[in-house]
Design a protein around this motif. Structure first.
Motif, short mmCIF file in Angstrom:
data_model
loop_
_atom_site.label_atom_id
_atom_site.label_comp_id
_atom_site.label_asym_id
_atom_site.label_seq_id
_atom_site.Cartn_x
_atom_site.Cartn_y
_atom_site.Cartn_z
N GLU A 185 0.83 -1.20 0.00
CA GLU A 185 0.00 0.00 0.00
C GLU A 185 0.87 1.25 0.00
O GLU A 185 1.79 1.38 0.81
N CYS A 210 0.62 5.71 -0.28
CA CYS A 210 -0.32 6.78 0.08
C CYS A 210 0.15 8.11 -0.52
O CYS A 210 1.33 8.44 -0.48
N GLU A 242 2.90 1.01 11.96
CA GLU A 242 2.22 1.04 10.66
C GLU A 242 1.11 2.09 10.70
O GLU A 242 0.23 2.05 11.56
N HIS A 270 -1.97 3.72 8.42
CA HIS A 270 -2.80 3.47 7.24
C HIS A 270 -3.83 4.58 7.08
O HIS A 270 -4.37 5.10 8.05
N HIS A 324 -8.50 2.98 6.40
CA HIS A 324 -8.31 1.60 6.85
C HIS A 324 -9.67 0.92 7.01
O HIS A 324 -10.55 1.41 7.72
N ARG A 325 -9.82 -0.20 6.33
CA ARG A 325 -11.07 -0.95 6.41
C ARG A 325 -11.05 -1.86 7.62
O ARG A 325 -10.16 -2.70 7.77
N TYR A 342 -14.90 2.06 7.86
CA TYR A 342 -13.58 2.59 7.54
C TYR A 342 -13.15 3.63 8.58
O TYR A 342 -13.98 4.41 9.06
N CYS A 397 -7.73 7.35 9.51
CA CYS A 397 -6.34 6.92 9.68
C CYS A 397 -6.33 5.81 10.73
O CYS A 397 -7.21 5.75 11.59
N TYR A 398 -5.32 4.99 10.66
CA TYR A 398 -5.26 3.86 11.60
C TYR A 398 -3.80 3.59 11.96
O TYR A 398 -2.93 3.54 11.08
N LYS A 443 -1.44 0.83 13.69
CA LYS A 443 -1.31 -0.54 14.18
C LYS A 443 -0.18 -0.58 15.19
O LYS A 443 0.98 -0.39 14.86
N ASP A 500 -4.40 -0.48 19.25
CA ASP A 500 -4.45 0.24 17.98
C ASP A 500 -5.22 1.54 18.17
O ASP A 500 -6.04 1.67 19.10
#
Length: 349
Positions: free
Chosen positions: A10, A12, A99, A101, A104-105, A111, A114-115, A117, A123
């Protein structure tokens, strides 16, 4: 679209600019070459996408052809895209080894903007919106985050800050979750944090909204979902100050009531002392009056010649003289009423 796949990884669009919004042109050219080779793939439908990276709009990925792809048809405002870029860089700065994202699903189909990990802790899901969610969907998200032990961070667009004396129900909901309600101003690149405080003043419930602005480039996010700044401490200090102020006011009112109570008791005590003194003087006066009356009576008894006074029928002189002697000796209670009335009649005459 702000994400796509390149060689199964992925990538961005927010990595194309630094925190000041200046392009990394070498990355732009590299991704454009890969797009021309049809190596940039949509994360949703798998179709090739190209990179649009102009100087006015935020960079984005788009499909070459019109395809039935929900992600490709999704239109986002420049405000939303700028906000996501600012948040993305803040998270990169806050969690350099984690990480990060975009879009993020979640396993339940929802969704997150932003996410983060966090393999060693909880999280973090960032929910940045320019419009409010229906409360049913909001509850669904919060419940899911709670069940999955995900820390949610909700952020609103600056246009949702109505600058009113109270927060809306939606903003209060966010405050209860995160300790504040935060508005992202993408033009000024600052975060406005607000906290609605209710307190008691003079026995009445009141409220105020404390707010403070921070440059988004100077902010970082902690692993508990709170921003690393002095805002939360300021809010607690204000609450303590307001509570202490009300406690001082309550103490002042208690002191006034206590002073009034003591004054009232002192007034009652003084009135009681005054009444007792008046009663004592009254008794003294009565005693003096009795003494005077007794003296006058004795004086008159001495002036009357009871040996020669004409006696009415039923009054014997020997008995009368004996009664006179008893009166002189304060034995008046031993004299019969008939003789006593006659003696007083003589005294009055």
């Amino acid at each position: 679209m702000d994400i796509c796949l390149y060689n199964g990884t992925e990538i961005c669009t927010y990595d194309l600019k630094d925190e000041s919004g200046i392009y990394y042109q070498d990355i732009v050219m590299e991704w454009k070459r890969r797009a021309a080779e049809r190596k940039l793939i949509c994360v949703d439908c798998g179709s090739p996408v190209y990179l649009a990276a102009g100087l006015i709009k935020e960079p984005y990925f788009a499909h070459y052809d019109i395809v039935s792809c929900a992600y490709g048809k999704r239109m986002e405002s420049q405000e939303l895209m700028r906000g996501k870029r600012l948040l993305y860089h803040m998270l990169k700065r806050s969690f350099p080894t984690k990480e990060i994202h975009i879009r993020h699903r979640l396993p339940n189909g929802l969704y997150a903007t932003c996410y983060v990990k966090n393999g060693e802790g909880y999280d973090i899901a960032i929910d940045y919106r320019l419009q409010t969610l229906p409360i049913k969907e909001l509850d669904l998200r919060v419940q899911y985050y709670d069940e999955q032990e995900i820390i949610p961070v909700f952020l609103l667009g600056i246009r949702q800050d109505k600058k009113e004396g109270q927060l809306s129900w939606y903003q209060t909901y966010i405050q209860n979750l995160s300790g504040c309600c935060a508005f992202l101003d993408t033009e000024e690149e600052k975060l406005i944090m607000k906290h609605h405080i209710t307190y008691i003043e003079n026995g009445k419930r009141k409220s105020k909204v404390y707010q403070k602005s921070y440059n988004i480039h100077n902010l970082s996010l902690a692993e508990d979902g709170r921003f690393l700044c002095d805002f939360y401490e300021d809010c607690e200090s204000i609450k303590v100050e307001l509570n202490e102020k009300e406690e001082r006011e309550q103490k002042r009112r208690r002191d006034i009531r206590e002073k009034e109570r003591r004054y009232h008791e002192e007034q009652i005590r003084r009135e009681s002392v005054l009444l007792a003194e008046q009663e004592r003087k009254k008794q003294q006066n009565n005693l003096k009056l009795q003494e005077y009356q007794e003296w006058c009576k004795q004086e008159k008894l001495l002036k009357i010649d009871f040996h020669t006074v004409t006696l009415p029928e039923g009054i014997r002189r020997d008995v009368l003289l004996n009664c006179i002697e008893m009166m002189k000796n304060d034995q008046e209670e031993m004299i019969s009423k008939r003789y006593l009335d006659y003696i007083y009649k003589l005294i009055k005459e």
